[in-house]
Design a protein around this motif. Sequence first.
Motif, PDB file in Angstrom:
ATOM      1  N   LEU A   1      47.222  29.820   0.922  1.00 51.78           N
ATOM      2  CA  LEU A   1      47.026  30.596   2.047  1.00 51.78           C
ATOM      3  C   LEU A   1      46.068  30.287   2.593  1.00 51.78           C
ATOM      4  CD1 LEU A   1      48.701  32.744   1.480  1.00 51.78           C
ATOM      5  CD2 LEU A   1      46.710  34.293   1.324  1.00 51.78           C
ATOM      6  N   SER A   2      46.070  30.458   3.943  1.00 51.94           N
ATOM      7  CA  SER A   2      45.831  29.325   5.068  1.00 51.94           C
ATOM      8  C   SER A   2      45.437  30.770   5.849  1.00 51.94           C
ATOM      9  CB  SER A   2      46.308  28.497   6.063  1.00 51.94           C
ATOM     10  OG  SER A   2      47.522  28.847   7.353  1.00 51.94           O
TER      11      SER A   2
ATOM     12  N   VAL B   1      45.336  30.553  -3.081  1.00 52.38           N
ATOM     13  CA  VAL B   1      44.297  30.039  -2.832  1.00 52.38           C
ATOM     14  C   VAL B   1      43.917  29.866  -1.256  1.00 52.38           C
ATOM     15  CG1 VAL B   1      45.062  28.020  -3.294  1.00 52.38           C
ATOM     16  CG2 VAL B   1      42.837  28.306  -3.365  1.00 52.38           C
ATOM     17  N   PHE B   2      42.450  30.140  -0.893  1.00 51.95           N
ATOM     18  CA  PHE B   2      42.021  29.687   0.705  1.00 51.95           C
ATOM     19  C   PHE B   2      41.177  28.720   0.762  1.00 51.95           C
ATOM     20  CE2 PHE B   2      39.703  30.841   4.163  1.00 51.95           C
ATOM     21  CZ  PHE B   2      40.892  30.717   4.934  1.00 51.95           C
ATOM     22  N   ALA B   3      41.381  27.974   1.639  1.00 50.84           N
ATOM     23  CA  ALA B   3      40.471  26.734   1.704  1.00 50.84           C
ATOM     24  C   ALA B   3      39.459  27.443   3.066  1.00 50.84           C
ATOM     25  CB  ALA B   3      40.879  25.184   1.424  1.00 50.84           C
ATOM     26  N   ASP B   4      38.214  27.589   2.620  1.00 50.28           N
ATOM     27  CA  ASP B   4      37.796  27.250   3.730  1.00 50.28           C
ATOM     28  C   ASP B   4      36.599  26.429   4.880  1.00 50.28           C
ATOM     29  OD1 ASP B   4      36.419  28.786   5.534  1.00 50.28           O
ATOM     30  OD2 ASP B   4      34.009  29.853   4.659  1.00 50.28           O
TER      31      ASP B   4
ATOM     32  N   ALA C   1      43.261  36.421   5.774  1.00 43.32           N
ATOM     33  CA  ALA C   1      43.708  36.061   4.567  1.00 43.32           C
ATOM     34  C   ALA C   1      42.908  36.394   3.660  1.00 43.32           C
ATOM     35  CB  ALA C   1      43.665  34.585   4.772  1.00 43.32           C
ATOM     36  N   LEU C   2      41.603  36.922   4.170  1.00 41.34           N
ATOM     37  CA  LEU C   2      41.057  37.997   2.720  1.00 41.34           C
ATOM     38  C   LEU C   2      41.261  39.027   1.841  1.00 41.34           C
ATOM     39  CD1 LEU C   2      37.827  35.003   3.226  1.00 41.34           C
ATOM     40  CD2 LEU C   2      40.324  34.346   1.298  1.00 41.34           C
ATOM     41  N   ASP C   3      40.587  39.834   3.752  1.00 43.75           N
ATOM     42  CA  ASP C   3      40.931  41.294   3.936  1.00 43.75           C
ATOM     43  C   ASP C   3      42.440  41.988   4.047  1.00 43.75           C
ATOM     44  OD1 ASP C   3      38.009  41.517   3.804  1.00 43.75           O
ATOM     45  OD2 ASP C   3      38.508  40.939   5.432  1.00 43.75           O
ATOM     46  N   TYR C   4      43.228  41.699   4.320  1.00 42.07           N
ATOM     47  CA  TYR C   4      44.269  42.616   4.447  1.00 42.07           C
ATOM     48  C   TYR C   4      45.011  41.863   3.962  1.00 42.07           C
ATOM     49  CZ  TYR C   4      48.519  43.051   6.980  1.00 42.07           C
ATOM     50  OH  TYR C   4      50.609  43.664   7.006  1.00 42.07           O
ATOM     51  N   LEU C   5      45.931  40.748   3.423  1.00 42.23           N
ATOM     52  CA  LEU C   5      46.586  40.313   2.652  1.00 42.23           C
ATOM     53  C   LEU C   5      46.389  40.293   1.604  1.00 42.23           C
ATOM     54  CD1 LEU C   5      47.978  36.330   4.242  1.00 42.23           C
ATOM     55  CD2 LEU C   5      49.044  38.725   4.315  1.00 42.23           C
TER      56      LEU C   5
END
Length: 325
Positions: A13-14, A38-41, A53-57
């Motif tokens: 997930l980007s 998983v989000f790659a920062d 990506a980290l709050d809304y979704l």
Amino acid sequence: MRERASKLHVVSLSGGKDSTATALMAIELHGREACRFVFADTGNEHEATYAYALDYLPQALDITVDVVKADFTEEFATKRANLARISAGEPESAVYGKRKFMYAWTPETAALALELLVPIGNPFLDLCMLKGGFPSRKRQFCTQYLKRNPITEYQMDLVDRGYLVESWQGVRANESDARRWLPHYEILSADMAIYRPILRWEVADVFEAHRVAGILPNPLYKQGMNRVGCMPCINCSKSELAQIARRFPQHIERIAAWERLVSRVCRPRSPVSFFHKGTQGHSGQASTIEHIVQWAKTSRGGRQFSLLSDLEEPSACSSAYGLCE
């Protein structure tokens, strides 16, 4: 014989439109419990993408998004040790063997670089400091080191815990020639496979999936951005860079600061710029971010400059995908 746990569908997930559509399909087909997100920062994201990506979704989809970040601590230790040997007077040929370099370190320049060559904790910047320059279209090492490798490690950890992992990738064939011939499904091993569920989708299908699910797209798509993976991306277009400069000048200033730092830790006289000359169609002698931004405000092949460009307020909504209608 070891008993296998159930299959996990791992969605990369980007915060972009394609990965969001992929997440929606995974949830619809397999349910939340059978999925991982998983989000790659990379350290080079817009704050709106982090929030999306980290709050809304997570709230809108009722999911948990795991975050991975590349760590280059060991690589810094190795490079610092090499520079320390050169700064102490050891010949570069003794440090690197038969490798040939266009520009050579001296004890003085190695000592100056050694003073600044410490990990910042920002994956993108740390990687560029180690590489002695920024990625380019022909040498796009950012994707491998900042996204592919950390996500692969995340997936391999799940395999080690006994899961069968199906890696869901939100890529579409018409995005590039390299993706045109990718298969829908690849079996990598007995434990892992890759699935590209939206490979043959058009961009309209992607946003339709958002609409049907009642999910808003990343707000950057209404602010002139064609892509939201990095801010800016080394592959962004001329018009997109002009929008970034007008709407988000703080990100241009950040890249300018990165250019100055990386130039001080790379080999002497090495050209250091975020956008490599010619990459965006710019053919001028200077390619620092400030020069590229000025060029992005021109028309007619860079020959005509609009005196009003810095005075114009960006429109409230500007979308290449018709999202403002």
